[in-house]
Design an enzyme around this catalytic site. Sequence first.
Site, mmCIF file in Angstrom:
data_model
loop_
_atom_site.group_PDB
_atom_site.id
_atom_site.type_symbol
_atom_site.label_atom_id
_atom_site.label_comp_id
_atom_site.label_asym_id
_atom_site.label_seq_id
_atom_site.Cartn_x
_atom_site.Cartn_y
_atom_site.Cartn_z
ATOM 1 N N SER A 159 8.630 -3.211 54.940
ATOM 2 C CA SER A 159 7.867 -2.708 56.083
ATOM 3 C C SER A 159 6.632 -1.956 55.601
ATOM 4 O O SER A 159 6.636 -1.356 54.515
ATOM 5 C CB SER A 159 8.778 -1.753 56.865
ATOM 6 O OG SER A 159 8.025 -0.995 57.778
ATOM 7 N N TYR B 13 14.814 5.933 57.326
ATOM 8 C CA TYR B 13 14.612 4.474 57.458
ATOM 9 C C TYR B 13 13.622 3.988 56.391
ATOM 10 O O TYR B 13 13.877 3.034 55.659
ATOM 11 C CB TYR B 13 14.101 4.137 58.866
ATOM 12 C CG TYR B 13 13.560 2.728 58.975
ATOM 13 C CD1 TYR B 13 14.419 1.635 58.910
ATOM 14 C CD2 TYR B 13 12.186 2.490 59.118
ATOM 15 C CE1 TYR B 13 13.921 0.333 58.980
ATOM 16 C CE2 TYR B 13 11.691 1.192 59.192
ATOM 17 C CZ TYR B 13 12.561 0.132 59.129
ATOM 18 O OH TYR B 13 12.075 -1.164 59.190
ATOM 19 N N LYS C 251 14.009 1.428 52.870
ATOM 20 C CA LYS C 251 13.181 0.270 52.478
ATOM 21 C C LYS C 251 12.628 0.466 51.065
ATOM 22 O O LYS C 251 12.598 -0.465 50.266
ATOM 23 C CB LYS C 251 12.023 0.072 53.466
ATOM 24 C CG LYS C 251 12.464 -0.350 54.865
ATOM 25 C CD LYS C 251 13.057 -1.738 54.881
ATOM 26 C CE LYS C 251 13.562 -2.137 56.253
ATOM 27 N NZ LYS C 251 14.375 -3.345 56.265
HETATM 28 P P1 NAD Z 1 16.916 -6.455 64.867
HETATM 29 O O1 NAD Z 1 17.729 -5.217 65.041
HETATM 30 O O2 NAD Z 1 16.550 -7.241 66.073
HETATM 31 O O3 NAD Z 1 17.628 -7.429 63.815
HETATM 32 C C1 NAD Z 1 18.484 -6.981 62.795
HETATM 33 C C2 NAD Z 1 19.765 -7.795 62.897
HETATM 34 O O4 NAD Z 1 20.659 -7.382 61.856
HETATM 35 C C3 NAD Z 1 20.499 -7.579 64.230
HETATM 36 O O5 NAD Z 1 20.860 -8.847 64.760
HETATM 37 C C4 NAD Z 1 21.750 -6.761 63.839
HETATM 38 O O6 NAD Z 1 22.848 -7.059 64.686
HETATM 39 C C5 NAD Z 1 21.964 -7.220 62.409
HETATM 40 N N1 NAD Z 1 22.660 -6.228 61.547
HETATM 41 C C6 NAD Z 1 22.410 -4.905 61.450
HETATM 42 N N2 NAD Z 1 23.239 -4.351 60.537
HETATM 43 C C7 NAD Z 1 24.010 -5.349 60.045
HETATM 44 C C8 NAD Z 1 25.057 -5.409 59.077
HETATM 45 N N3 NAD Z 1 25.462 -4.312 58.446
HETATM 46 N N4 NAD Z 1 25.621 -6.614 58.820
HETATM 47 C C9 NAD Z 1 25.218 -7.744 59.474
HETATM 48 N N5 NAD Z 1 24.242 -7.737 60.414
HETATM 49 C C10 NAD Z 1 23.638 -6.560 60.693
HETATM 50 O O7 NAD Z 1 15.600 -6.021 64.050
HETATM 51 P P2 NAD Z 1 14.287 -6.869 63.718
HETATM 52 O O8 NAD Z 1 13.151 -6.250 64.435
HETATM 53 O O9 NAD Z 1 14.551 -8.310 63.862
HETATM 54 O O10 NAD Z 1 14.120 -6.466 62.182
HETATM 55 C C11 NAD Z 1 14.631 -7.270 61.144
HETATM 56 C C12 NAD Z 1 14.349 -6.594 59.819
HETATM 57 O O11 NAD Z 1 12.940 -6.390 59.687
HETATM 58 C C13 NAD Z 1 14.996 -5.223 59.661
HETATM 59 O O12 NAD Z 1 15.468 -5.091 58.335
HETATM 60 C C14 NAD Z 1 13.854 -4.270 59.912
HETATM 61 O O13 NAD Z 1 14.028 -3.048 59.232
HETATM 62 C C15 NAD Z 1 12.665 -5.036 59.369
HETATM 63 N N6 NAD Z 1 11.382 -4.640 59.976
HETATM 64 C C16 NAD Z 1 11.266 -4.649 61.333
HETATM 65 C C17 NAD Z 1 10.070 -4.222 61.913
HETATM 66 C C18 NAD Z 1 9.910 -4.191 63.426
HETATM 67 O O14 NAD Z 1 9.045 -3.458 63.903
HETATM 68 N N7 NAD Z 1 10.675 -4.973 64.191
HETATM 69 C C19 NAD Z 1 8.992 -3.807 61.105
HETATM 70 C C20 NAD Z 1 9.154 -3.846 59.729
HETATM 71 C C21 NAD Z 1 10.366 -4.255 59.168
HETATM 72 N N1 UFG Z 2 2.741 4.590 71.141
HETATM 73 C C1 UFG Z 2 2.371 5.066 72.374
HETATM 74 N N2 UFG Z 2 3.307 5.085 73.356
HETATM 75 C C2 UFG Z 2 4.590 4.646 73.171
HETATM 76 C C3 UFG Z 2 4.943 4.157 71.900
HETATM 77 C C4 UFG Z 2 3.996 4.145 70.909
HETATM 78 O O1 UFG Z 2 1.237 5.477 72.575
HETATM 79 O O2 UFG Z 2 5.400 4.697 74.103
HETATM 80 C C5 UFG Z 2 1.710 4.500 70.084
HETATM 81 C C6 UFG Z 2 2.062 5.192 68.789
HETATM 82 O O3 UFG Z 2 1.682 6.540 68.824
HETATM 83 C C7 UFG Z 2 1.282 4.364 67.766
HETATM 84 C C8 UFG Z 2 1.276 2.953 68.382
HETATM 85 O O4 UFG Z 2 1.566 3.131 69.752
HETATM 86 O O5 UFG Z 2 -0.041 4.810 67.682
HETATM 87 C C9 UFG Z 2 2.316 2.023 67.767
HETATM 88 O O6 UFG Z 2 3.588 2.642 67.827
HETATM 89 P P1 UFG Z 2 4.932 1.809 67.573
HETATM 90 O O7 UFG Z 2 6.069 2.764 67.785
HETATM 91 O O8 UFG Z 2 4.927 0.557 68.360
HETATM 92 O O9 UFG Z 2 4.803 1.385 66.036
HETATM 93 P P2 UFG Z 2 4.704 2.271 64.711
HETATM 94 O O10 UFG Z 2 3.506 1.802 63.957
HETATM 95 O O11 UFG Z 2 4.788 3.708 64.995
HETATM 96 O O12 UFG Z 2 6.045 1.882 63.926
HETATM 97 C C10 UFG Z 2 6.437 0.518 63.703
HETATM 98 C C11 UFG Z 2 7.965 0.462 63.533
HETATM 99 C C12 UFG Z 2 8.370 1.221 62.299
HETATM 100 C C13 UFG Z 2 7.642 0.658 61.114
HETATM 101 C C14 UFG Z 2 6.141 0.694 61.341
HETATM 102 C C15 UFG Z 2 5.393 0.018 60.218
HETATM 103 O O13 UFG Z 2 8.596 1.063 64.656
HETATM 104 O O14 UFG Z 2 9.759 1.041 62.076
HETATM 105 O O15 UFG Z 2 5.817 0.018 62.556
HETATM 106 O O16 UFG Z 2 5.861 -1.286 60.062
HETATM 107 F F1 UFG Z 2 7.943 1.405 60.040
#
Ligand code: NAD
Ligand code: UFG
Length: 337
Positions: A124, A148, A152
Amino acid sequence: MRVLVTGGAGYIGSHTVLELLKAGHEVTSLDNYSNSSPESLRRVCELAGKPVKAWEGDVRFQAFLRDLFMGNRYEAVVHFAGLKAVGESVAMPLHYFENNICGTNNLLAAMQLSDCRRLVFSSSATVYGVPRKNPVDESHPLSAANPYGRSKLVIEDICRDLAASEPGWNIALLRYFNPVGAHESGRIGEDPRGVPNNLMPYVMQTAVGRHPFVKVMGTDYNTPDGTGVRDYIHVVDLALAHVAALERLSDFRGAEAVNIGTGKGASVREVIAAAVKAVGKPIPSQDSTRRAGDAPAVWADPALAHRKLGWKAARDLDAMCADHWRWQKGNPEGYRP
Ligand code: NAD
Ligand code: UFG
């Protein structure tokens, strides 16, 4: 390729499983459904016109993983399984370390045992902390602002240490920026449990009437309109980056990190304006104070992804909003009936 996708039923996982199937790979999903439902995979099969093997299981269960790998001889793994809510990680750090770090450690051990050394991992942009400059490239110093993010960072280090300890590992550490949007069919998309923390799902749920208004969290940042700027990336582009990484894993020497973003920043006000255009009606919003810990602006330098993966994001903010809205409108309560 015979690929195991952990967390395959989740938001990014389900879109990636679909693109892997379309690219001709044989896919098995492993998910404990702690943050998803098997319904997403049922819809993926429907869209692909192909079956997906789906195991209900947990990456924290070492013996189960060992049996799975020894019995199936996967050629590569795409590892999404993990927990991702920043606030929850602050309240329950050990739960996050157990799921994310111990789970990944078990997975790597089972891979090693079965001689499978090809991995694409979900890292991430959070590993950059508050960026010193934008765009952020992969050489930017790393830091963790919460458990979190630390999980990572630690997993990235584990992958680098493991790859240094023995030859033959090909690991892509994909550092995603802000994934949004949904498959253009509107059949699969993001289904957050509880009130979403992230901007795009909150905006779209407000548009279907689940919240009265969107809070614009911070209007006094040093950005063009004073609101926070992020690099939003369409989830289908992100899924395609995984297909590209998997197919080029042999070019990864040990564990290497690659940014997955568009290279363009959009402000909170720009996102809301694009969402209003997609939805076709006003979305109420109110200015509010900054959210603690937020960076003013973060966007990627995606040049390495282009060079190394031959991948570039193709979908713009309007497409992200239009596709996210199609999913939200057709599934106002997500996968729940
Ligand atoms: P998500 O929660 O939709 O998907 C994660 C999946 O993993 C879920 O289906 C959950 O049931 C499963 N899971 C969780 N713990 C588990 C375990 N112990 N064993 C087996 N399955 C398990 O999240 P996502 O948005 O699809 O994110 C996927 C990955 O990408 C995550 O590792 C997350 O940290 C990373 N990531 C997400 C974002 C974002 O903003 N969505 C940004 C950067 C990185
Ligand atoms: N924001 C609002 N209102 C809301 C939610 C968010 O104004 O209700 C703003 C935040 O202040 C920020 C922007 O929208 O400026 C984006 O916020 P998000 O929460 O959508 O995303 P972030 O960049 O804060 O965080 C996301 C994931 C994190 C990850 C990060 C970098 O939630 O887990 O991107 O990948 F670490």
